[in-house]
Motif scaffolding. Structure first.
Motif, PDB file in Angstrom:
ATOM      1  N   ARG A   1      62.218  54.792 -86.575  1.00 15.17           N
ATOM      2  CA  ARG A   1      63.384  55.534 -87.195  1.00 15.17           C
ATOM      3  C   ARG A   1      64.153  56.180 -86.067  1.00 15.17           C
ATOM      4  NH1 ARG A   1      59.977  59.002 -90.323  1.00 15.17           N
ATOM      5  NH2 ARG A   1      58.385  57.182 -91.075  1.00 15.17           N
ATOM      6  N   GLN A   2      63.483  56.885 -84.927  1.00 10.97           N
ATOM      7  CA  GLN A   2      64.289  57.425 -84.313  1.00 10.97           C
ATOM      8  C   GLN A   2      65.065  56.645 -83.121  1.00 10.97           C
ATOM      9  OE1 GLN A   2      61.305  59.669 -81.888  1.00 10.97           O
ATOM     10  NE2 GLN A   2      61.382  61.405 -82.958  1.00 10.97           N
ATOM     11  N   ILE A   3      64.757  55.606 -82.936  1.00 10.69           N
ATOM     12  CA  ILE A   3      65.466  54.593 -82.114  1.00 10.69           C
ATOM     13  C   ILE A   3      66.526  53.897 -83.192  1.00 10.69           C
ATOM     14  CG2 ILE A   3      65.447  52.200 -81.272  1.00 10.69           C
ATOM     15  CD1 ILE A   3      62.393  52.594 -80.581  1.00 10.69           C
ATOM     16  N   THR A   4      66.491  53.773 -84.318  1.00 15.00           N
ATOM     17  CA  THR A   4      67.321  53.230 -85.292  1.00 15.00           C
ATOM     18  C   THR A   4      68.524  54.371 -85.302  1.00 15.00           C
ATOM     19  OG1 THR A   4      65.780  51.992 -86.676  1.00 15.00           O
ATOM     20  CG2 THR A   4      67.737  52.712 -87.623  1.00 15.00           C
ATOM     21  N   THR A   5      68.163  55.606 -85.475  1.00 17.17           N
ATOM     22  CA  THR A   5      68.956  56.776 -85.547  1.00 17.17           C
ATOM     23  C   THR A   5      69.735  56.821 -84.106  1.00 17.17           C
ATOM     24  OG1 THR A   5      67.591  57.978 -86.939  1.00 17.17           O
ATOM     25  CG2 THR A   5      69.256  59.207 -85.787  1.00 17.17           C
ATOM     26  N   SER A   6      69.199  56.671 -83.169  1.00 14.55           N
ATOM     27  CA  SER A   6      69.689  56.577 -81.778  1.00 14.55           C
ATOM     28  C   SER A   6      70.867  55.468 -81.517  1.00 14.55           C
ATOM     29  CB  SER A   6      68.720  56.624 -80.570  1.00 14.55           C
ATOM     30  OG  SER A   6      68.004  57.763 -80.528  1.00 14.55           O
ATOM     31  N   GLN A   7      70.394  54.361 -81.966  1.00 18.60           N
ATOM     32  CA  GLN A   7      71.354  53.176 -82.036  1.00 18.60           C
ATOM     33  C   GLN A   7      72.559  53.586 -82.695  1.00 18.60           C
ATOM     34  OE1 GLN A   7      68.739  50.216 -83.142  1.00 18.60           O
ATOM     35  NE2 GLN A   7      68.224  49.492 -81.110  1.00 18.60           N
ATOM     36  N   ALA A   8      72.508  53.904 -83.991  1.00 13.45           N
ATOM     37  CA  ALA A   8      73.474  54.358 -84.697  1.00 13.45           C
ATOM     38  C   ALA A   8      74.289  55.198 -84.237  1.00 13.45           C
ATOM     39  CB  ALA A   8      73.107  54.778 -86.281  1.00 13.45           C
ATOM     40  N   THR A   9      73.924  56.423 -83.511  1.00 14.10           N
ATOM     41  CA  THR A   9      74.568  57.272 -82.842  1.00 14.10           C
ATOM     42  C   THR A   9      75.472  56.771 -81.785  1.00 14.10           C
ATOM     43  OG1 THR A   9      72.921  59.000 -83.601  1.00 14.10           O
ATOM     44  CG2 THR A   9      74.594  59.698 -81.719  1.00 14.10           C
ATOM     45  N   SER A  10      74.719  55.906 -81.067  1.00 16.20           N
ATOM     46  CA  SER A  10      75.138  55.476 -79.885  1.00 16.20           C
ATOM     47  C   SER A  10      76.489  54.407 -80.112  1.00 16.20           C
ATOM     48  CB  SER A  10      74.184  54.520 -79.188  1.00 16.20           C
ATOM     49  OG  SER A  10      73.471  55.344 -78.435  1.00 16.20           O
ATOM     50  N   ARG A  11      76.467  53.788 -81.121  1.00 24.26           N
ATOM     51  CA  ARG A  11      77.452  52.900 -81.630  1.00 24.26           C
ATOM     52  C   ARG A  11      78.619  53.908 -82.117  1.00 24.26           C
ATOM     53  NH1 ARG A  11      73.175  49.572 -83.657  1.00 24.26           N
ATOM     54  NH2 ARG A  11      73.146  50.822 -85.835  1.00 24.26           N
ATOM     55  N   ALA A  12      78.258  54.831 -83.009  1.00 26.16           N
ATOM     56  CA  ALA A  12      79.485  55.758 -83.294  1.00 26.16           C
ATOM     57  C   ALA A  12      80.006  56.317 -82.246  1.00 26.16           C
ATOM     58  CB  ALA A  12      78.928  56.995 -84.330  1.00 26.16           C
ATOM     59  N   GLU A  13      79.419  56.736 -81.219  1.00 28.57           N
ATOM     60  CA  GLU A  13      79.965  57.222 -79.876  1.00 28.57           C
ATOM     61  C   GLU A  13      80.898  56.433 -79.281  1.00 28.57           C
ATOM     62  OE1 GLU A  13      76.709  58.933 -77.927  1.00 28.57           O
ATOM     63  OE2 GLU A  13      76.564  60.952 -79.185  1.00 28.57           O
ATOM     64  N   ALA A  14      80.266  55.162 -79.187  1.00 28.35           N
ATOM     65  CA  ALA A  14      80.959  54.061 -78.414  1.00 28.35           C
ATOM     66  C   ALA A  14      82.425  53.779 -79.052  1.00 28.35           C
ATOM     67  CB  ALA A  14      80.165  52.830 -78.376  1.00 28.35           C
ATOM     68  N   GLN A  15      82.274  54.027 -80.702  1.00 30.45           N
ATOM     69  CA  GLN A  15      83.527  53.563 -81.320  1.00 30.45           C
ATOM     70  C   GLN A  15      84.727  54.654 -81.199  1.00 30.45           C
ATOM     71  OE1 GLN A  15      82.055  52.958 -85.281  1.00 30.45           O
ATOM     72  NE2 GLN A  15      81.823  50.861 -84.953  1.00 30.45           N
ATOM     73  N   THR A  16      83.952  55.929 -81.083  1.00 28.37           N
ATOM     74  CA  THR A  16      84.670  57.082 -80.762  1.00 28.37           C
ATOM     75  C   THR A  16      85.624  57.209 -79.450  1.00 28.37           C
ATOM     76  OG1 THR A  16      83.509  58.494 -82.153  1.00 28.37           O
ATOM     77  CG2 THR A  16      84.934  59.580 -80.453  1.00 28.37           C
ATOM     78  N   ILE A  17      84.714  56.687 -78.204  1.00 28.06           N
ATOM     79  CA  ILE A  17      85.234  56.635 -77.077  1.00 28.06           C
ATOM     80  C   ILE A  17      86.357  55.339 -77.050  1.00 28.06           C
ATOM     81  CG2 ILE A  17      84.661  55.625 -74.712  1.00 28.06           C
ATOM     82  CD1 ILE A  17      81.959  57.260 -74.997  1.00 28.06           C
ATOM     83  N   ALA A  18      86.046  54.344 -77.548  1.00 31.51           N
ATOM     84  CA  ALA A  18      87.179  53.329 -77.746  1.00 31.51           C
ATOM     85  C   ALA A  18      88.247  53.462 -78.118  1.00 31.51           C
ATOM     86  CB  ALA A  18      86.447  52.166 -78.427  1.00 31.51           C
ATOM     87  N   LYS A  19      88.268  54.710 -79.361  1.00 31.16           N
ATOM     88  CA  LYS A  19      89.414  55.044 -79.915  1.00 31.16           C
ATOM     89  C   LYS A  19      90.039  56.040 -78.997  1.00 31.16           C
ATOM     90  CE  LYS A  19      87.846  54.697 -84.671  1.00 31.16           C
ATOM     91  NZ  LYS A  19      87.187  55.464 -85.861  1.00 31.16           N
TER      92      LYS A  19
END
Length: 125
Positions: free
Chosen positions: A34-52
């Motif tokens: 669950r921690q890995i899944t949460t970290s992956q989701a957070t990383s994806r969201a941060e990557a999208q924010t950075i891309a924006k």
């Protein structure tokens, strides 16, 4: 026979202990998963924010570059107009003075390098 019962009982105790340890390990693995899944989701969201942010900054850079290019074009136009005006003034003064408009010719000669310097300084040349 009593030794067999004791051995079977000991074996049962070991099996129970191993089963409890296996259940605890599975629970820890579930938590880590669950921690890995949460970290992956957070990383994806941060990557999208950075891309924006990168896209926004890129658009701002493009807009500023266009404004600078426009300013350079306006400077070129002003310098060309001034140069044309000085040339016309020189020709008019020659006609009025009868060809002795050397003072104006000197101003035109001095203005041409200055115009070139303005263009060079603005990056327009």
């Amino acid at each position: 026979s009593s030794e067999v019962v004791t051995s079977v009982s000991s074996f049962g105790n070991v099996l129970s202990a191993l089963q409890a340890e296996l259940l605890a390990t599975n629970a820890k693995l579930d938590i880590l998963s669950r921690q890995i899944t949460t970290s992956q989701a957070t990383s994806r969201a941060e990557a999208q924010t950075i891309a924006k942010h990168v896209d926004t900054l890129s658009a701002k850079v493009d807009a500023h570059k266009a404004a600078v290019d426009q300013s350079h074009e306006e400077i070129r136009s002003i310098v060309a107009t001034l140069s044309d005006d000085l040339t016309a003034l020189s020709l008019q003064s020659k006609a009025v003075v009868g060809g002795e408009g050397q003072g104006i010719d000197m101003a035109v000669a001095e203005a041409s390098p200055a115009s070139s310097e303005v263009l060079r300084a603005s990056g327009a040349e």
